[in-house]
Scaffold this motif. Structure first.
Motif, PDB file in Angstrom:
ATOM      1  N   LYS A   1       6.154   2.039 -12.083  1.00  0.00           N
ATOM      2  CA  LYS A   1       5.323   3.236 -11.953  1.00  0.00           C
ATOM      3  C   LYS A   1       5.924   4.207 -10.950  1.00  0.00           C
ATOM      4  CE  LYS A   1       1.504   5.583 -12.720  1.00  0.00           C
ATOM      5  NZ  LYS A   1       1.221   6.192 -14.031  1.00  0.00           N
ATOM      6  N   MET A   2       6.509   3.676  -9.878  1.00  0.00           N
ATOM      7  CA  MET A   2       7.156   4.530  -8.883  1.00  0.00           C
ATOM      8  C   MET A   2       8.336   5.290  -9.490  1.00  0.00           C
ATOM      9  SD  MET A   2       7.087   1.895  -5.635  1.00  0.00           S
ATOM     10  CE  MET A   2       8.469   2.711  -4.847  1.00  0.00           C
ATOM     11  N   LYS A   3       9.138   4.590 -10.288  1.00  0.00           N
ATOM     12  CA  LYS A   3      10.286   5.243 -10.934  1.00  0.00           C
ATOM     13  C   LYS A   3       9.832   6.305 -11.919  1.00  0.00           C
ATOM     14  CE  LYS A   3      13.371   1.259 -10.464  1.00  0.00           C
ATOM     15  NZ  LYS A   3      14.120   0.178 -11.175  1.00  0.00           N
ATOM     16  N   ALA A   4       8.758   5.983 -12.648  1.00  0.00           N
ATOM     17  CA  ALA A   4       8.230   6.961 -13.606  1.00  0.00           C
ATOM     18  C   ALA A   4       7.683   8.183 -12.891  1.00  0.00           C
ATOM     19  CB  ALA A   4       7.141   6.311 -14.456  1.00  0.00           C
ATOM     20  N   LYS A   5       7.120   7.957 -11.700  1.00  0.00           N
ATOM     21  CA  LYS A   5       6.570   9.060 -10.913  1.00  0.00           C
ATOM     22  C   LYS A   5       7.675   9.999 -10.455  1.00  0.00           C
ATOM     23  CE  LYS A   5       3.184  11.096  -8.603  1.00  0.00           C
ATOM     24  NZ  LYS A   5       2.050  11.756  -9.275  1.00  0.00           N
TER      25      LYS A   5
ATOM     26  N   ASN B   1      -4.081   7.565  -4.248  1.00  0.00           N
ATOM     27  CA  ASN B   1      -4.470   7.962  -2.898  1.00  0.00           C
ATOM     28  C   ASN B   1      -4.856   6.715  -2.108  1.00  0.00           C
ATOM     29  OD1 ASN B   1      -7.216   7.292  -3.467  1.00  0.00           O
ATOM     30  ND2 ASN B   1      -7.563   9.341  -4.313  1.00  0.00           N
ATOM     31  N   GLN B   2      -5.242   6.912  -0.849  1.00  0.00           N
ATOM     32  CA  GLN B   2      -5.523   5.766   0.016  1.00  0.00           C
ATOM     33  C   GLN B   2      -6.651   4.894  -0.524  1.00  0.00           C
ATOM     34  OE1 GLN B   2      -5.508   5.759   4.306  1.00  0.00           O
ATOM     35  NE2 GLN B   2      -4.802   7.885   4.370  1.00  0.00           N
ATOM     36  N   HIS B   3      -7.749   5.504  -0.946  1.00  0.00           N
ATOM     37  CA  HIS B   3      -8.895   4.725  -1.411  1.00  0.00           C
ATOM     38  C   HIS B   3      -8.598   4.009  -2.726  1.00  0.00           C
ATOM     39  CE1 HIS B   3     -12.177   6.921   1.161  1.00  0.00           C
ATOM     40  NE2 HIS B   3     -11.234   6.363   1.876  1.00  0.00           N
ATOM     41  N   GLN B   4      -7.794   4.622  -3.592  1.00  0.00           N
ATOM     42  CA  GLN B   4      -7.404   3.964  -4.843  1.00  0.00           C
ATOM     43  C   GLN B   4      -6.490   2.772  -4.562  1.00  0.00           C
ATOM     44  OE1 GLN B   4      -5.732   7.415  -6.754  1.00  0.00           O
ATOM     45  NE2 GLN B   4      -7.575   7.828  -7.952  1.00  0.00           N
ATOM     46  N   ALA B   5      -5.548   2.960  -3.644  1.00  0.00           N
ATOM     47  CA  ALA B   5      -4.666   1.853  -3.263  1.00  0.00           C
ATOM     48  C   ALA B   5      -5.469   0.722  -2.639  1.00  0.00           C
ATOM     49  CB  ALA B   5      -3.597   2.349  -2.291  1.00  0.00           C
TER      50      ALA B   5
ATOM     51  N   HIS C   1       0.826  -1.210   0.000  1.00  0.00           N
ATOM     52  CA  HIS C   1       0.000   0.000   0.000  1.00  0.00           C
ATOM     53  C   HIS C   1       0.860   1.260   0.000  1.00  0.00           C
ATOM     54  CE1 HIS C   1       0.425  -1.674   4.082  1.00  0.00           C
ATOM     55  NE2 HIS C   1       0.572  -0.434   4.502  1.00  0.00           N
ATOM     56  N   HIS C   2       1.999   1.213   0.683  1.00  0.00           N
ATOM     57  CA  HIS C   2       2.914   2.352   0.644  1.00  0.00           C
ATOM     58  C   HIS C   2       3.458   2.555  -0.766  1.00  0.00           C
ATOM     59  CE1 HIS C   2       3.552   1.268   5.096  1.00  0.00           C
ATOM     60  NE2 HIS C   2       2.850   2.392   5.065  1.00  0.00           N
ATOM     61  N   LYS C   3       3.810   1.453  -1.425  1.00  0.00           N
ATOM     62  CA  LYS C   3       4.375   1.542  -2.778  1.00  0.00           C
ATOM     63  C   LYS C   3       3.342   2.088  -3.765  1.00  0.00           C
ATOM     64  CE  LYS C   3       6.965  -1.823  -4.210  1.00  0.00           C
ATOM     65  NZ  LYS C   3       7.437  -3.172  -4.557  1.00  0.00           N
ATOM     66  N   LEU C   4       2.105   1.659  -3.632  1.00  0.00           N
ATOM     67  CA  LEU C   4       1.054   2.158  -4.526  1.00  0.00           C
ATOM     68  C   LEU C   4       0.841   3.653  -4.333  1.00  0.00           C
ATOM     69  CD1 LEU C   4      -1.550  -0.748  -4.312  1.00  0.00           C
ATOM     70  CD2 LEU C   4      -0.368   0.025  -6.377  1.00  0.00           C
ATOM     71  N   MET C   5       0.927   4.113  -3.098  1.00  0.00           N
ATOM     72  CA  MET C   5       0.754   5.541  -2.848  1.00  0.00           C
ATOM     73  C   MET C   5       1.953   6.338  -3.375  1.00  0.00           C
ATOM     74  SD  MET C   5      -1.103   5.551   0.900  1.00  0.00           S
ATOM     75  CE  MET C   5      -1.339   7.317   0.874  1.00  0.00           C
ATOM     76  N   ARG C   6       3.150   5.768  -3.276  1.00  0.00           N
ATOM     77  CA  ARG C   6       4.308   6.447  -3.871  1.00  0.00           C
ATOM     78  C   ARG C   6       4.226   6.449  -5.397  1.00  0.00           C
ATOM     79  NH1 ARG C   6       7.317   3.679   0.101  1.00  0.00           N
ATOM     80  NH2 ARG C   6       8.310   2.305  -1.422  1.00  0.00           N
ATOM     81  N   ALA C   7       3.456   5.501  -5.940  1.00  0.00           N
ATOM     82  CA  ALA C   7       3.259   5.450  -7.394  1.00  0.00           C
ATOM     83  C   ALA C   7       2.206   6.453  -7.861  1.00  0.00           C
ATOM     84  CB  ALA C   7       2.864   4.045  -7.830  1.00  0.00           C
TER      85      ALA C   7
END
Length: 360
Positions: A355-359, A306-310, A297-303
């Motif tokens: 996705k995180m790297k692209a972000k 938001n919380q609800h999307q993750a 969930h942390h990784k998805l948010m860094r990507a």
């Protein structure tokens, strides 16, 4: 039996809706809040004692159903030593969770209590005694089944505790798993009806909590976190159900070749995440018990989510595993299914990393 399950769910739901506002008021009076920090995602001080309502709500529902079952039907709901030991173990883990939420405990102290609590079940005769062909293994002896059972219960308990990092995640994944166990136990009949009542009661308490956790507002004192009293209780309950499901006991139900893949599928997302995080900490020489922000969930948010999307993505992944494994079970062996699951999880994490790297 359906009416009893619905009754247990509703009684527990009502108890949760009544207890939670009382807990919120208590936290406000005593100023018991989870304070935001660098490793946490919430921005406002929020009460974290929501899990206190789980055990009383479930237990109230359980005993009310026990009270009315013999009156309505000739068959009395069976309550055996395993049920009693489970409730005793749950009370112990629930109590240590409350202490941790109120005053704080070292991770090693909680870990020791988790091990001690997990030992109660195999010593009462409930342990994993068959892997049903997983990695070519079938029946396993008692001396091997006991430590395996203790490890699995503690592992699942920690997995649920660690996945509780954003609003609704631990509750949603636990509800999905509980619904799966409920349907499975309901299918196999009277000798496991006791556990369906327990599961239905826990689900009712979770739905009540999720209402305040997802839709409450911290500034209005209507939002609450479950805390360790909730996540540890949920983890122990799911660990117990997993072992109960996996044990080969022909006195209760017939031989079931799907008995090992069922709990693995229902709990695959939190368990694979804790394995990945543990391997990451070992690789980078980090303490295993220290908290970090490397969970899915942390990784998805860094990507960028938001919380609800993750939350939606992770719950969707868990649901997809259930559907996929159900279809794969009809065509390939259990071991192959597990390998497919691992490959899929690796692909998902590689996509998140990209996705995180692209972000960045």
């Amino acid at each position: 039996m359906t009416i009893y399950l619905l009754g247990a769910f509703l009684v527990s739901l009502i108890c949760g809706l009544v207890f939670t506002p009382l807990i919120l008021d208590f936290c406000k009076r005593k100023r018991l809040y989870d304070i935001p920090s660098e490793r946490k995602v919430h921005k406002n001080a929020t009460p974290r004692l929501g899990g206190i309502s789980f055990f009383p709500s479930m237990l109230t529902a359980f005993f009310i159903v026990l009270l009315f079952t013999p009156i309505v039907e000739q068959d009395v709901l069976p309550v055996n030593i395993w049920s009693a030991v489970f409730l005793a173990g749950l009370l112990l883990i629930y109590g240590i969770g409350i202490i941790d939420d109120l005053v704080g405990l070292k991770a090693t102290t909680k870990f020791a209590v988790q091990i001690a609590t997990a030992c109660l079940l195999p010593f009462a005769g409930l342990y994993i005694n068959n892997l049903y062909g997983l990695f070519g293994i079938h029946e396993i002896p008692y001396w091997l089944g006991v430590p395996l059972t203790i490890f699995i219960i503690v592992f699942i308990d920690n997995a649920i505790n660690l996945i509780d990092g954003i609003d609704g995640l631990a509750a949603s994944l636990s509800l999905l798993a509980l619904a799966g166990f409920l349907a499975y136990f309901q299918y196999y009949g009277v000798y496991v009806y006791t556990y369906t009542i327990i599961v239905a009661g826990m689900m009712g308490a979770l739905v009540a909590f999720a209402y305040f956790n997802l839709f409450g507002k911290a500034e209005r004192n209507t939002k609450i976190f479950m805390g360790d009293s909730g996540s540890l209780s949920l983890g122990f309950t799911l660990g117990f159900l997993a072992v109960k499901c996996a044990m080969d006991n022909t006195n209760i139900w017939p031989y079931r070749p799907e008995a090992i893949i069922m709990p693995l599928t229902l709990l695959i997302v939190p368990t694979t995440d804790v394995v990945r995080v543990t391997l990451f900490r070992l690789r980078h020489h980090k303490p295993l018990f220290d908290a970090d922000k490397n969970h899915i969930h942390h990784k998805l948010m860094r990507a960028g989510l938001n919380q609800h999307q993750a939350l939606g993505c992770i719950v969707g992944l868990a649901a997809w595993y259930i559907i996929m494994n159900g279809l794969l079970y009809m065509v390939i062996p259990t071991t192959a299914i597990i390998l497919v699951d691992i490959v899929l999880y690796c692909i998902v994490n590689l996509c998140i990393n990209h996705k995180m790297k692209a972000k960045v």
